[in-house]
Write a protein that holds these residues in place. Structure first.
Motif, PDB file in Angstrom:
ATOM      1  N   LYS A  61      21.074 -51.747  17.967  1.00 25.55           N
ATOM      2  CA  LYS A  61      22.336 -51.360  18.585  1.00 25.55           C
ATOM      3  C   LYS A  61      23.011 -52.611  19.122  1.00 25.55           C
ATOM      4  O   LYS A  61      22.505 -53.260  20.040  1.00 25.55           O
ATOM      5  CB  LYS A  61      22.115 -50.355  19.714  1.00 25.55           C
ATOM      6  N   LEU A  62      24.140 -52.945  18.530  1.00 21.70           N
ATOM      7  CA  LEU A  62      24.951 -54.065  18.980  1.00 21.70           C
ATOM      8  C   LEU A  62      26.035 -53.534  19.907  1.00 21.70           C
ATOM      9  O   LEU A  62      26.783 -52.627  19.539  1.00 21.70           O
ATOM     10  CB  LEU A  62      25.581 -54.773  17.776  1.00 21.70           C
ATOM     11  N   GLN A  63      26.108 -54.095  21.123  1.00 24.79           N
ATOM     12  CA  GLN A  63      27.134 -53.705  22.083  1.00 24.79           C
ATOM     13  C   GLN A  63      27.862 -54.951  22.557  1.00 24.79           C
ATOM     14  O   GLN A  63      27.237 -55.965  22.872  1.00 24.79           O
ATOM     15  CB  GLN A  63      26.509 -52.976  23.280  1.00 24.79           C
TER      16      GLN A  63
ATOM     17  N   GLY B 150      17.204 -63.751  26.927  1.00 33.64           N
ATOM     18  CA  GLY B 150      16.256 -63.029  26.097  1.00 33.64           C
ATOM     19  C   GLY B 150      16.001 -63.753  24.789  1.00 33.64           C
ATOM     20  O   GLY B 150      16.710 -64.698  24.426  1.00 33.64           O
ATOM     21  N   ASP B 151      15.002 -63.286  24.078  1.00 36.13           N
ATOM     22  CA  ASP B 151      14.562 -63.923  22.837  1.00 36.13           C
ATOM     23  C   ASP B 151      14.925 -63.045  21.643  1.00 36.13           C
ATOM     24  O   ASP B 151      14.475 -61.901  21.556  1.00 36.13           O
ATOM     25  CB  ASP B 151      13.044 -64.117  22.899  1.00 36.13           C
TER      26      ASP B 151
ATOM     27  N   GLY C  13      13.828 -58.774  19.528  1.00 35.13           N
ATOM     28  CA  GLY C  13      14.717 -57.678  19.149  1.00 35.13           C
ATOM     29  C   GLY C  13      15.556 -57.159  20.287  1.00 35.13           C
ATOM     30  O   GLY C  13      16.225 -56.132  20.154  1.00 35.13           O
ATOM     31  N   SER C  14      15.558 -57.869  21.426  1.00 33.50           N
ATOM     32  CA  SER C  14      16.345 -57.452  22.588  1.00 33.50           C
ATOM     33  C   SER C  14      16.836 -58.701  23.306  1.00 33.50           C
ATOM     34  O   SER C  14      16.050 -59.409  23.938  1.00 33.50           O
ATOM     35  CB  SER C  14      15.487 -56.597  23.525  1.00 33.50           C
TER      36      SER C  14
ATOM     37  N   ARG D 139      20.039 -54.044  24.342  1.00 29.59           N
ATOM     38  CA  ARG D 139      19.930 -54.480  25.742  1.00 29.59           C
ATOM     39  C   ARG D 139      21.059 -53.823  26.528  1.00 29.59           C
ATOM     40  O   ARG D 139      22.010 -54.472  26.979  1.00 29.59           O
ATOM     41  CB  ARG D 139      20.006 -56.000  25.809  1.00 29.59           C
ATOM     42  N   ALA D 140      20.961 -52.531  26.690  1.00 28.07           N
ATOM     43  CA  ALA D 140      22.048 -51.753  27.273  1.00 28.07           C
ATOM     44  C   ALA D 140      22.346 -52.131  28.712  1.00 28.07           C
ATOM     45  O   ALA D 140      23.494 -52.054  29.160  1.00 28.07           O
ATOM     46  CB  ALA D 140      21.720 -50.262  27.181  1.00 28.07           C
TER      47      ALA D 140
END
Length: 405
Positions: free
Chosen positions: A327-329, A344-345, A349-350, A369-370
């Motif tokens: 999920k890209l935000q 983050g790394d 995946g986040s 990463r909501a």
């Protein structure tokens, strides 16, 4: 004001109808849409709709809503002209009076001038009818070529791979989604799609589509290479639907030009959504944004303006794209950023990329990463910029860095 008409049955048009009633308008309210469907959610068309068995739309509001609120729906009808002098719309089968008008005309898919683009088995995606045709085709397809590495193209590429198709993505630019996200985000999604089993070719413009008996059989790159294809999906952006506004003498420039309260050059006419060009308060120049959030929030502003409750449009823009399990935000606008700070790394995946102009936070791109995204929406609305060192240090709880008011 006794008669308000809305042109367009997308997110902006449906929201304008709801907001006008919520804001107290009790006159005649008519929504004209060229589609035969009740206004529906468009984002699922490239993902859940294509994969699902049901061909029904996800309605924004049920039919009962329009009935109970006295919203007349003229579906499957087109507006041929706006007669500003007479205060009427010229429809394909009649006329409609107005003393207030909402233009929510949206956008259409850009059709590149590529030989063979009109052959069978070449698909564009904008409406549910487009999605139904593509779904039917994908049930039989084997070799799918997606032209364009933007949101829609990549969402459909992931969907086609999940359905077991051979997928090749051709992107003319050096990286995926290059106009809108940070290089680290582009690199992550390149790896993601290749991990899903798609072939992704960057810096590969398309020269032509090759056909036999009127149906496409291959895509020819500018290099001369031919990629086999029994199905081609074209996703290279959209074009705002401004023609009817321009013909009516309204000011247009890469969109229907509005002021900060969504008024066009005719104060009786407001506009909202993908077709609108407005002066963005943070960028200091005109922009046109294509997102559900922008369409909905502009419609709320436009409706209030028509009813004499004008307020400047100041909504923080945000966007999203679901590709596979990622999920890209995005929140804010990063085009004027001069530096970025990762948090983050990507290997996990986040992660997020925070974009700054000087010391001012202007945007955040987040993958799975909501929390960062939601904090960004709050911070940008409040004009708060977290210190770079706090963003870079994952031991810092970002929920604590904004001072309490």
């Amino acid at each position: 004001m006794q008669n308000i008409a809305i042109i367009g049955g997308g997110h902006a048009g449906a929201q304008a109808a709801a907001s006008l009633r919520a804001d107290g308008f009790d006159g005649r309210l008519v929504l004209v849409s060229a589609e035969n469907e009740l206004p529906y959610h468009r984002p699922p068309l490239s993902k859940a709709f294509i994969k699902g068995e049901d061909d029904a739309t996800q309605e924004l509001r049920p039919a009962l809503f329009y009935e109970k609120n006295g919203v007349e729906l003229l579906l499957g009808r087109t507006v041929e002209a706006i007669d500003r002098d007479a205060g009427r719309l010229v429809l394909d089968d009649g006329e409609l009076p107005f003393d207030g008008l909402v233009l929510a005309t949206g956008a259409r898919v850009r059709v590149p001038p590529v030989p063979g683009i009109n052959m069978a088995n070449v698909f564009l995606l904008r409406t549910v009818d487009d999605a139904r045709r593509l779904k039917q085709r994908l049930a039989e397809a084997h070799d799918v070529v997606v032209v364009g590495g933007g949101f829609i193209g990549l969402e459909l590429a992931a969907t086609a791979r999940i359905l077991g198709k051979t997928v090749t993505v051709l992107e003319a630019a050096p990286r995926l989604m290059g106009r809108v996200v940070a290089p680290a985000i582009s690199a992550y999604f390149l790896d993601l799609h290749r991990t899903l089993g798609a072939t992704v070719r960057l810096e590969t413009p398309v020269a032509s589509l090759v056909g036999e008996n009127g149906a496409v059989v291959a895509v020819e790159a500018a290099s001369g290479e031919r990629i086999p294809a029994d199905t081609v999906i074209v996703g290279v952006g959209v074009v705002p639907n401004i023609e009817i506004a321009e013909a009516a003498g309204l000011h247009v420039a890469n969109g229907i030009v509005v002021d900060e309260a969504m008024r066009t050059s005719d104060p009786r006419i407001v506009a909202a959504g993908d077709a609108v060009s407005f002066h963005h308060w943070a960028l200091g120049r005109p922009v046109r944004l294509e997102s559900v959030q922008n369409a909905v929030d502009q419609a709320k502003t436009a409706s209030a303006t028509l009813l004499g409750k004008a307020q400047p449009y100041r909504a923080v823009p945000w966007f999203w794209s679901d590709q596979g399990d990622a999920k890209l935000q995005m929140v804010g606008l990063s085009m004027d950023a001069d530096s970025s700070v990762p948090r983050g790394d990507p290997a996990s995946g986040s992660f997020s990329v925070f974009h700054y102009q000087g010391d001012r936070l202007v945007a955040i791109d987040s993958v799975n990463r909501a929390t960062d995204h939601m904090l960004g929406r709050r911070w940008l609305a409040a004009g708060f910029s977290p210190p770079r060192e706090a963003v870079a240090d994952e031991s810092v709880d970002l929920k604590t860095v904004m001072p309490k008011v």
